[in-house]
Design a protein around this motif. Structure first.
Motif, PDB file in Angstrom:
ATOM      1  N   HIS A 176       0.922  -1.212  -0.001  1.00 30.68           N
ATOM      2  CA  HIS A 176      -0.110   0.188  -0.125  1.00 30.68           C
ATOM      3  C   HIS A 176       1.262   1.097  -0.028  1.00 30.68           C
ATOM      4  O   HIS A 176       1.821   1.559   1.182  1.00 30.68           O
ATOM      5  N   THR A 177       0.753   2.008  -1.232  1.00 33.26           N
ATOM      6  CA  THR A 177       1.568   3.101  -1.038  1.00 33.26           C
ATOM      7  C   THR A 177       0.850   4.502  -0.989  1.00 33.26           C
ATOM      8  O   THR A 177      -0.490   4.497  -1.165  1.00 33.26           O
ATOM      9  N   GLN A 178       1.373   5.603  -1.218  1.00 29.19           N
ATOM     10  CA  GLN A 178       0.408   6.954  -1.338  1.00 29.19           C
ATOM     11  C   GLN A 178      -0.400   6.895  -2.489  1.00 29.19           C
ATOM     12  O   GLN A 178      -1.639   7.519  -2.626  1.00 29.19           O
ATOM     13  N   SER A 179       0.027   6.320  -3.953  1.00 28.46           N
ATOM     14  CA  SER A 179      -0.692   6.294  -5.034  1.00 28.46           C
ATOM     15  C   SER A 179      -1.559   5.058  -5.159  1.00 28.46           C
ATOM     16  O   SER A 179      -2.194   5.128  -6.025  1.00 28.46           O
ATOM     17  N   GLY A 180      -1.384   4.113  -4.524  1.00 30.21           N
ATOM     18  CA  GLY A 180      -2.267   2.949  -4.626  1.00 30.21           C
ATOM     19  C   GLY A 180      -1.674   1.813  -4.210  1.00 30.21           C
ATOM     20  O   GLY A 180      -0.723   1.815  -3.381  1.00 30.21           O
ATOM     21  N   ILE A 181      -2.145   0.480  -4.534  1.00 30.85           N
ATOM     22  CA  ILE A 181      -1.561  -0.835  -4.324  1.00 30.85           C
ATOM     23  C   ILE A 181      -1.034  -1.088  -5.514  1.00 30.85           C
ATOM     24  O   ILE A 181      -1.212  -0.887  -6.730  1.00 30.85           O
ATOM     25  N   LEU A 203       4.667  -5.489 -11.345  1.00 28.60           N
ATOM     26  CA  LEU A 203       3.623  -6.405 -12.108  1.00 28.60           C
ATOM     27  C   LEU A 203       2.051  -5.940 -12.279  1.00 28.60           C
ATOM     28  O   LEU A 203       1.401  -6.118 -13.211  1.00 28.60           O
ATOM     29  N   ALA A 204       1.718  -5.124 -11.207  1.00 27.22           N
ATOM     30  CA  ALA A 204       0.079  -4.506 -11.128  1.00 27.22           C
ATOM     31  C   ALA A 204       0.381  -3.306 -10.295  1.00 27.22           C
ATOM     32  O   ALA A 204       0.933  -3.367  -9.293  1.00 27.22           O
ATOM     33  N   VAL A 205      -0.688  -2.381 -10.522  1.00 23.89           N
ATOM     34  CA  VAL A 205      -0.940  -1.134  -9.901  1.00 23.89           C
ATOM     35  C   VAL A 205      -2.318  -0.895  -9.878  1.00 23.89           C
ATOM     36  O   VAL A 205      -2.955  -1.057 -11.089  1.00 23.89           O
ATOM     37  N   GLN A 206      -3.190  -0.852  -8.776  1.00 30.78           N
ATOM     38  CA  GLN A 206      -4.346  -0.202  -8.674  1.00 30.78           C
ATOM     39  C   GLN A 206      -4.420   1.052  -7.881  1.00 30.78           C
ATOM     40  O   GLN A 206      -3.988   1.113  -6.910  1.00 30.78           O
ATOM     41  N   PRO A 207      -5.220   2.084  -8.103  1.00 31.47           N
ATOM     42  CA  PRO A 207      -5.457   3.073  -7.417  1.00 31.47           C
ATOM     43  C   PRO A 207      -6.248   2.868  -5.863  1.00 31.47           C
ATOM     44  O   PRO A 207      -7.011   2.029  -5.996  1.00 31.47           O
ATOM     45  N   TYR A 208      -5.710   3.581  -4.832  1.00 30.28           N
ATOM     46  CA  TYR A 208      -6.405   3.035  -3.664  1.00 30.28           C
ATOM     47  C   TYR A 208      -6.046   4.022  -2.677  1.00 30.28           C
ATOM     48  O   TYR A 208      -4.890   4.288  -2.631  1.00 30.28           O
ATOM     49  N   HIS A 267      -7.691   4.634   0.631  1.00 25.92           N
ATOM     50  CA  HIS A 267      -8.496   4.220   1.859  1.00 25.92           C
ATOM     51  C   HIS A 267      -7.463   3.793   3.260  1.00 25.92           C
ATOM     52  O   HIS A 267      -6.317   3.317   2.502  1.00 25.92           O
ATOM     53  N   HIS A 268      -7.706   4.123   4.362  1.00 26.45           N
ATOM     54  CA  HIS A 268      -6.981   3.780   5.557  1.00 26.45           C
ATOM     55  C   HIS A 268      -6.835   2.286   5.677  1.00 26.45           C
ATOM     56  O   HIS A 268      -5.836   1.385   6.046  1.00 26.45           O
ATOM     57  N   GLN A 269      -8.065   1.614   5.526  1.00 28.67           N
ATOM     58  CA  GLN A 269      -8.043   0.270   5.931  1.00 28.67           C
ATOM     59  C   GLN A 269      -8.063  -0.492   4.332  1.00 28.67           C
ATOM     60  O   GLN A 269      -8.816   0.023   3.684  1.00 28.67           O
ATOM     61  N   ILE A 270      -7.428  -1.860   4.658  1.00 26.71           N
ATOM     62  CA  ILE A 270      -7.462  -2.782   3.370  1.00 26.71           C
ATOM     63  C   ILE A 270      -7.189  -3.949   3.822  1.00 26.71           C
ATOM     64  O   ILE A 270      -6.618  -4.349   4.928  1.00 26.71           O
ATOM     65  N   PHE A 271      -7.723  -4.813   2.985  1.00 21.51           N
ATOM     66  CA  PHE A 271      -7.550  -6.467   3.265  1.00 21.51           C
ATOM     67  C   PHE A 271      -6.667  -7.010   2.032  1.00 21.51           C
ATOM     68  O   PHE A 271      -6.779  -6.552   0.725  1.00 21.51           O
ATOM     69  N   PHE A 272      -5.790  -7.715   2.339  1.00 24.09           N
ATOM     70  CA  PHE A 272      -5.044  -8.368   1.558  1.00 24.09           C
ATOM     71  C   PHE A 272      -5.129  -9.910   1.728  1.00 24.09           C
ATOM     72  O   PHE A 272      -5.285 -10.577   2.589  1.00 24.09           O
ATOM     73  N   LYS A 273      -5.118 -10.680   0.370  1.00 27.33           N
ATOM     74  CA  LYS A 273      -5.311 -12.123   0.300  1.00 27.33           C
ATOM     75  C   LYS A 273      -4.316 -12.509  -0.865  1.00 27.33           C
ATOM     76  O   LYS A 273      -4.388 -12.171  -1.969  1.00 27.33           O
ATOM     77  N   VAL A 274      -3.611 -13.773  -0.409  1.00 21.43           N
ATOM     78  CA  VAL A 274      -2.843 -14.543  -1.353  1.00 21.43           C
ATOM     79  C   VAL A 274      -3.219 -15.940  -1.455  1.00 21.43           C
ATOM     80  O   VAL A 274      -3.362 -16.346  -0.421  1.00 21.43           O
ATOM     81  N   GLU A 275      -3.283 -16.488  -2.544  1.00 24.59           N
ATOM     82  CA  GLU A 275      -3.549 -17.887  -2.412  1.00 24.59           C
ATOM     83  C   GLU A 275      -2.747 -18.428  -3.428  1.00 24.59           C
ATOM     84  O   GLU A 275      -2.244 -17.821  -4.547  1.00 24.59           O
ATOM     85  N   ALA A 276      -2.133 -19.590  -3.032  1.00 29.25           N
ATOM     86  CA  ALA A 276      -1.054 -20.338  -4.130  1.00 29.25           C
ATOM     87  C   ALA A 276      -1.638 -21.881  -4.380  1.00 29.25           C
ATOM     88  O   ALA A 276      -2.067 -22.328  -3.365  1.00 29.25           O
ATOM     89  N   TYR A 277      -1.542 -22.064  -5.543  1.00 28.96           N
ATOM     90  CA  TYR A 277      -1.875 -23.490  -5.989  1.00 28.96           C
ATOM     91  C   TYR A 277      -0.509 -24.090  -6.996  1.00 28.96           C
ATOM     92  O   TYR A 277      -0.578 -23.455  -8.118  1.00 28.96           O
TER      93      TYR A 277
END
Length: 518
Positions: free
Chosen positions: A417-422, A435-440, A442-452
């Motif tokens: 989580h950076t000042q400009s987004g995720i 690899l990826a950037v998304q604007p964000y 907000h103060h609160q954030i949930f992260f999830k990682v799944e590996a198969y």
């Protein structure tokens, strides 16, 4: 009640297992390299079900890992028990070419506290072990380059010297015991001595800790030799099974006799998957041993470590399972959490905001040989899901916080989580790629990682369970030692950094959940 058990007995990056028995209790320790606390210690009643009861090296006075490179630090430890005292002896490897310094610590209770190190002078090599003879003498064994010179690459020999427990130093002459079962197998190391029916047995790891790893054995009527190698050497290896066999690089063993006279061996091995990659590192396995004609035979009739085997004839003792989700409600960190190198500075707290782990941003980054603001745990399953809830407001573009999926400082993924987004950053061989950037915002954030297998999927959300894709099908192979090198396994954890500048900011983590999907 099940009559079989599954290997590994301790999954994930828990290599170089050493074991001892005290009446009906079994204790096991493993290597930790650059991670802190050092040397986890496990307890079992039945050799199959294990619970972690602590670490051996928990204080900065015991373990200074400042500047220790990746995969250096604390190498293979040996645990032994003698007359009411537990002993753990190990090697501290300072750097790629620096000193190998050996020391031991003691405790009356395996849960600790353990003493500060007793550093051994003139004690070369790695993989030190202790042997308490029945005449009261104590010996140290380790490896070194043969005094007459190496005859081939990585040619080593096993040496032995008496240890004076009063002075805490070696005494008397050094004896050369062994320099190879076949006079061509390299990297002789991990020696252990046992006395069985009046004979001394020397167990050795040979062939290196990769695909050609193996265990050999020799015996002698005298502890100082000469030692005769078994004609059946190596008594354990998987190198003849091919690279597609599901358990690889088996070696580095330690023997234990149960109270009913059975013999077992703990050893390391790896579980390659999706093309032979070993993200989980080297794990701890269990295999039966029988004695025939004065020699140990590993898993008679099969000669290999199996994914499923017949249980020891010991009363089963299961321990309460560790919850999948840590809500950070305890006054101390759970035992599975580790730091990279010795923690320096007051950068984390479980008290400042009860029910949360607070990570203060440090100028140090996870890309250097320092102690970053990172608290992580091992990946223990081929397939898993991990998630967290974080509260963080970056004040400038240098301030970041999030999760890291790590093999080492030069091979990892960071979801930040950076000042400009995720953003999702891939670091491979020291080179970084976003690899990826998304604007964000907000103060609160949930992260999830799944590996198969080797396919990793990264998600984020503003509200619980309302996941958005950050990036899917990310290549997990950079988290394997086959790509990244070294001796450790993959880690994951929480991270915060101000990237080279001082900051008073912090990130609060409400929970961290890890679930194996196998």
């Amino acid at each position: 009640m099940a009559t079989t058990f599954k290997n590994p007995i301790i999954p994930g990056f828990y290599p170089d297992p050493s074991i001892c028995r005290v009446e009906d209790d079994y204790y096991l320790v493993t290597s930790t390299f650059e991670y802190f606390p050092g040397i986890p210690i496990f307890h079992s009643k039945d050799l199959v079900n294990w619970r972690q009861i602590g670490h051996v090296l928990t204080q900065s006075s015991q373990l200074n890992l400042d500047g220790t490179p990746n995969s250096k630090g604390i190498y293979a430890a040996t645990i032994r028990y003698h007359k009411g005292i537990f002993y753990v002896i190990t090697t501290f490897v300072e750097s790629q070419t620096g000193a190998r310094r050996n020391f031991f610590v003691t405790a009356e209770n395996p849960e600790g506290p353990w003493s500060d190190p007793y550093w051994l002078d003139d004690c070369p090599g790695i993989d030190t072990s202790l042997f308490f003879d029945d005449d009261g003498k104590v010996y140290v064994t380790a490896n070194r380059r043969p005094p007459e010179g190496q005859l081939y690459p990585k040619h080593m020999e096993i040496w032995l010297q008496e240890l004076d427990l009063e002075t805490k130093q070696l005494t008397g002459e050094k004896y050369s015991l062994w320099d190879g079962a076949l006079k061509c197998i390299h990297a002789q190391e991990a020696p252990h001595i046992y006395k069985v029916d009046g004979m001394y047995y020397l167990l050795i790891a040979e062939g290196g800790t990769g695909f050609t790893h193996s265990i050999t054995v020799a015996r002698s009527e005298s502890i100082i030799g000469p030692y005769e190698g078994a004609k059946t050497n190596p008594i354990l290896t998987h190198r003849h099974l091919g690279k597609e066999y599901p358990i690889a690089n088996v070696g580095h063993g330690d023997l234990v006799e149960t109270s009913d006279g059975q013999w077992w061996m703990v050893c390391l091995g790896s579980r390659p998957y999706d093309g032979g990659y070993r993200n989980l590192g080297r794990e701890s396995f269990l295999v039966p041993v029988k004695w025939e004609d004065g020699w140990p035979v590993v898993n008679p009739g099969k000669g290999i470590v199996e994914a499923e085997g017949v249980k020891p004839t010991l009363e089963e003792k299961r321990w309460p399972t560790v919850p999948a989700c840590d809500h950070f409600d305890n006054p101390e960190l759970w035992m599975q959490w580790n730091f990279i190198r010795t923690p320096r500075g007051d950068f984390w707290s479980l008290q400042e905001r009860p029910g949360h782990l607070r990570l203060r941003l440090k100028p140090e980054t996870i890309t250097d040989a320092v102690n970053p603001a990172f608290i992580g745990r091992r990946q223990c399953h081929i397939n898993f899901a991990a998630r967290t809830k974080m509260e963080f407001t970056p004040n400038n573009e240098r301030e970041v916080a999030g999760l890291v999926f790590l093999q080492n400082s030069d091979f990892h993924y960071r979801i930040e989580h950076t000042q400009s987004g995720i953003r999702l950053i891939k670091r491979e061989a020291g080179h970084e790629e976003i690899l990826a950037v998304q604007p964000y915002q907000h103060h609160q954030i949930f992260f999830k990682v799944e590996a198969y297998g080797q396919s990793y999927h990264f998600y984020f959300a503003r509200e619980s369970e309302k996941w958005k894709v950050l990036e899917e099908n990310v290549d997990g192979r950079i988290l394997s030692t086959d790509v990244a090198g070294g001796f450790t396994g993959a880690y994951m954890g929480m991270y915060a950094s101000s990237n080279g500048v001082l900051s008073s900011n912090y990130a609060d983590f409400d929970y961290f959940e890890y679930i194996g999907l196998e």
